[in-house]
Design an enzyme around this catalytic site. Structure first.
Site, PDB file in Angstrom:
ATOM      1  N   TRP A 450     -51.290 -36.049 110.543  1.00  0.00           N
ATOM      2  CA  TRP A 450     -50.367 -36.887 111.313  1.00  0.00           C
ATOM      3  C   TRP A 450     -51.093 -37.723 112.353  1.00  0.00           C
ATOM      4  CZ3 TRP A 450     -46.820 -32.669 113.984  1.00  0.00           C
ATOM      5  CH2 TRP A 450     -47.506 -32.053 115.014  1.00  0.00           C
ATOM      6  N   GLU A 451     -50.347 -38.622 112.980  1.00  0.00           N
ATOM      7  CA  GLU A 451     -50.883 -39.584 113.958  1.00  0.00           C
ATOM      8  C   GLU A 451     -52.024 -40.414 113.370  1.00  0.00           C
ATOM      9  OE1 GLU A 451     -49.007 -39.833 116.274  1.00  0.00           O
ATOM     10  OE2 GLU A 451     -48.089 -37.875 116.552  1.00  0.00           O
ATOM     11  N   GLY A 452     -51.913 -40.710 112.088  1.00  0.00           N
ATOM     12  CA  GLY A 452     -52.965 -41.423 111.377  1.00  0.00           C
ATOM     13  C   GLY A 452     -53.903 -40.420 110.738  1.00  0.00           C
TER      14      GLY A 452
END
Length: 610
Positions: A450-452
Site C-alpha cells: 500500500w501507499e504505492g
C-alpha cells in the site's frame, strides 16, 4: 503465545532519540524551546508503553480473530470487536492518536517523538493503529490546503478522534496508475460544493463503529478534466453531512459495498465504497477549484501520501520488533540438542546454537538499522519545518524527500524477511498461529503493497529523488556518507570502516552506471530499480549503524564493564558489526549484477512464462 503478550523493549529507542540524535539542536528551535527538554520524552514513551502492553496488545487477539464484521447498511456497515472501543478511546484520551498531526498546535511534539510511539503501537497491534493514523493523514491535507471555514468545520473532531478519516484514492481500475481514476465530481450552484459519483476500493478504515462519522478525502475528476493526474481534484466527502456549525447531519449517500478478506491485519476494516448511488452525495473541494480542467488534488494528496509512506515504514518497524522479541523469548526458553562444541553434553537452550544466534542477530541488526533510518528521517522532517535558517530547512527537506522511499520500501521489505526469520527461530511452532511471528508475518506484508508498491518507491527514488534540483540534493546525501567515512574512522572498527569504504566505492559505481543507463538504455533503470534502492538503503543504514557503534563504544569506555548499561552498549557494537559485515555486502552483489546487465526478464517471450 499468540500476539497478545507485549514483549517490546525501549532501551534502544531511548538510545536513538536521547543519546544519538542531536535532540538539543531540535529542541532549541522556537517551536519547542519553551515546552520541552530532552527528558520529557520519557513520560510520553512510558505512558505509550503501558497503553500498548495493557490495552492494545491484549486486544490484538480479537483484532486477528474474529476481526471486523461486515453487516452492510447505510449508517453502520462494519462492527469492530468490542475490545476495540476501549483501545481506541484510551489512545485518543491519552493524546496518543491523531492529535500528533496538528502541526499548528501550540506546544506540539516533534515528529521524531511520534516515531517511537507509532512503532510501539504497531508492534502491539498492527490492525488497531490504522484507525487513528489514517485520520491523522487526512487532517494534514485539510490543515495545509483547505479554507479556514472547512478547517473549523472538520478538524477539531478529527483531531480528537470523535471522527475518523480516510484516503479515497484506489479504484478497481486505478491502482498504481492513479491518473486513471474514474470517480467524478460535478460543480453545483454553491461555490466549492460538488456532487460526487464513483467507486473506491481497498479503503483502510472506510467504515467502522469507533467514530461517529468518517471523513473521506476523495480523488475525483470534473467532466472537463485533463487526462492523467493533472485533472485530479481532492474533496472532503463525509459519510454523514457536517453542518456549518460542525454538527453532524444526515447520511451523505456513501455506501460500504463490501469488506476485503485479507491475508493479515484482519482487525483493520478495508472496504469498497460507493459514492452517490442515490445521486445524493456531496463533497467540498479542498483549496481552489480546477482551472481549465487542471486540479491540485495529486499535490494535496501527496502531502498525506508522503506522511503515510514514512508511517508505513514505522508500522513495519513495529512488526520487525515484536517478531524479534517473540523469537528471542522463545529461543531463551526452548531446550533442544547439545551444543556443537559438546556433542555428548546435555541439551541446551536453542539460543546457544550458532545458526539460531545468526538468525537472532540478523533480526536485531535489521530492527536497529531500520529504526536508525526511520528516526533520522523524522528528525530531518522536523528540522525542515522548524529550523530557523531557510537554507537549512531546504537542506533537511531535501534529505527527507530522498529518504522517504527508502523508509517505506526497504523497511517493509525487511519486515517480511525478518518476520520469516523469527518464524524459523521457532521451528515448527513458528508455523502455528498461536505464536506471534505467524500473525506478524501476515500483518506486515501489506506494507510493501500500500501507499504505492515498493517498485513505485524504487521508481520514485531512482528517477525523481536522485535527479531533483539537477541532482544537487542527491550529491549532498552521498557526500554526507563520504564525509562520515573520511572523518570518523576509529582503529577499533578498522574492518568495518574498510568494508564500508569498499561498499561506498561500489555504490558510487552503481550511481554512475545508472546515469549511463538513463541516457543509453533507461529500461535497465527500471529493471534494477528495486535492487538499487536496497543498495542505497544498505549504505545509509551501514553508516548510521557504525555511527551508533562509535557512540556506544565511547559510552562503554566511560561507564565501565560493571555498569548496568554495559551489556546494552556491547550489544549495540556487536549488532552494528554484524550489519556492516553481513548485510552491507549486498551492495557488491547489486553492482556485479549491474555490470552483467542481464536482460533475461525483459527478453523472454511472454509465452515462455509457463
Amino acid at each position: 503465545m499468540a500476539h497478545e503478550n507485549y514483549l517490546y523493549q525501549m532501551r534502544d529507542i531511548k538510545f536513538a532519540v536521547k543519546e544519538w540524535l542531536d535532540m538539543n539542536k531540535l529542541l532549541s528551535c522556537d517551536a519547542y524551546k519553551d515546552y520541552y527538554g530532552i527528558d520529557d520524552i520519557d513520560a510520553f514513551l512510558d505512558v505509550n508503553f503501558k497503553v500498548c502492553r495493557d490495552v492494545l496488545c491484549p486486544a490484538n487477539k480479537e483484532a486477528d480473530d474474529p476481526g471486523c464484521k461486515f453487516v452492510g447498511g447505510d449508517t453502520q456497515a462494519v462492527i469492530t470487536p468490542e475490545v476495540f472501543k476501549n483501545a481506541y478511546n484510551t489512545v485518543c484520551e491519552a493524546g496518543l492518536g491523531p492529535q500528533f498531526s496538528d502541526r499548528s498546535a501550540e506546544g506540539r511534539m516533534p515528529l521524531v517523538w511520534e516515531a517511537p510511539i507509532l512503532e510501539m503501537q504497531s508492534g502491539a497491534s498492527p490492525s488497531i493503529v490504522m484507525f487513528w493514523c489514517l485520520t491523522a493523514g487526512a487532517c494534514t491535507v485539510i490543515q495545509h490546503n483547505a479554507s479556514e471555514e472547512l478547517k473549523e468545520r472538520f478538524l477539531p473532531k478529527m483531531y480528537s478522534g470523535e471522527w475518523g478519516g480516510t484516503m479515497g484514492l484506489t479504484e478497481p481500475g486505478a491502482g498504481s496508475e492513479v491518473g486513471a481514476v474514474a470517480t467524478k465530481c460535478f460543480p453545483t450552484d454553491t461555490p466549492g460544493l460538488y456532487k460526487i459519483k464513483g467507486q473506491k476500493c481497498f479503503i483502510t478504515s472506510g467504515d467502522h463503529d469507533l467514530a461517529s462519522n468518517i471523513i473521506h478525502l476523495v480523488l475525483a475528476k470534473t467532466p472537463d478534466a485533463k487526462p492523467g493526474t493533472s485533472g485530479i481534484n481532492c474533496l472532503i466527502v463525509p459519510k454523514f453531512w457536517v453542518n456549518e456549525d460542525g454538527t453532524q447531519g444526515a447520511w451523505n449517500d456513501v455506501t460500504s459495498t463490501g469488506i476485503e478478506h485479507k491475508m493479515g491485519i484482519h482487525g483493520s476494516s478495508t472496504l469498497s465504497l460507493s459514492f452517490g448511488e442515490n445521486d445524493n452525495c456531496y463533497g467540498w473541494m479542498i483549496g481552489d477549484g480546477p482551472v481549465d480542467g487542471r486540479g491540485k488534488g495529486m499535490a494535496q494528496m501527496f502531502q498525506m501520501m508522503n506522511e503515510e509512506r514514512l508511517n508505513t515504514g514505522t508500522f513495519a518497524q513495529g512488526c520487525i520488533g515484536s517478531a524479534y522479541y517473540a523469537a528471542l523469548d522463545y529461543c531463551k526458553m526452548r531446550v533442544q540438542s547439545p551444543k556443537f562444541t559438546d556433542p555428548k553434553g546435555p541439551s541446551v537452550r536453542i539460543i546457544e546454537h550458532e545458526d539460531v544466534r545468526r538468525m537472532l542477530l540478523f533480526q536485531k541488526s535489521i530492527m536497529e538499522a531500520c529504526r536508525a533510518l526511520l528516526y533520522t528521517t523524522y528528525f530531518y522532517q522536523d528540522l525542515s519545518h522548524d529550523a530557523a535558517d531557510p537554507a537549512e530547512r531546504e537542506y533537511y527537506d531535501d534529505m527527507t524527500m530522498i529518504q522517504i522511499p527508502l523508509c517505506k520500501a526497504y523497511v517493509s521489505d525487511m519486515a517480511w524477511i525478518s518476520t520469516e526469520q523469527a518464524i524459523q527461530c521457532l521451528g515448527g511452532y513458528g508455523f502455528i498461529e498461536e505464536y506471534a511471528p505467524a500473525e506478524l508475518a501476515r500483518d506486515c506484508k501489506i506494507y510493501s503493497l500500500w501507499e504505492g508498491t515498493n517498485f513505485i518507491q524504487a521508481q520514485d527514488f531512482n528517477n525523481r529523488k536522485t535527479t531533483m534540483k539537477k541532482g544537487e540534493p542527491m550529491k549532498k546525501w552521498v557526500a554526507q556518507i563520504a564525509d562520515f567515512l573520511a572523518t570518523k574512522k576509529d582503529p577499533a572498527f578498522a574492518d568495518e570502516f574498510a568494508m564500508m569504504d569498499d561498499a561506498f566505492s561500489a555504490y558510487n559505481e552503481i550511481l554512475s552506471t545508472k546515469e549511463a543507463w538513463r541516457a543509453s538504455n533507461p529500461q535497465l533503470v527500471q529493471l534494477f530499480a528495486t535492487r538499487m534502492l536496497h543498495a542505497a538503503s544498505m549504505m545509509i543504514c551501514g553508516k548510521l549503524m557504525l555511527d551508533q557503534a562509535l557512540l556506544a563504544a565511547k559510552k562503554l569506555a566511560e561507564l565501565g564493564e560493571d555498569h548496568f548499561d554495559a551489556m546494552f552498549y556491547k550489544g549495540k557494537i556487536a549488532t552494528a558489526r554484524f550489519y556492516v559485515m553481513n548485510v552491507v555486502p549486498g551492495v557488491f552483489g547489486t553492482l556485479k549484477a549491474m555490470k552483467v546487465a542481464d536482460t533475461s526478464a525483459i527478453d523472454m517471450p511472454e509465452e515462455a512464462f509457463m
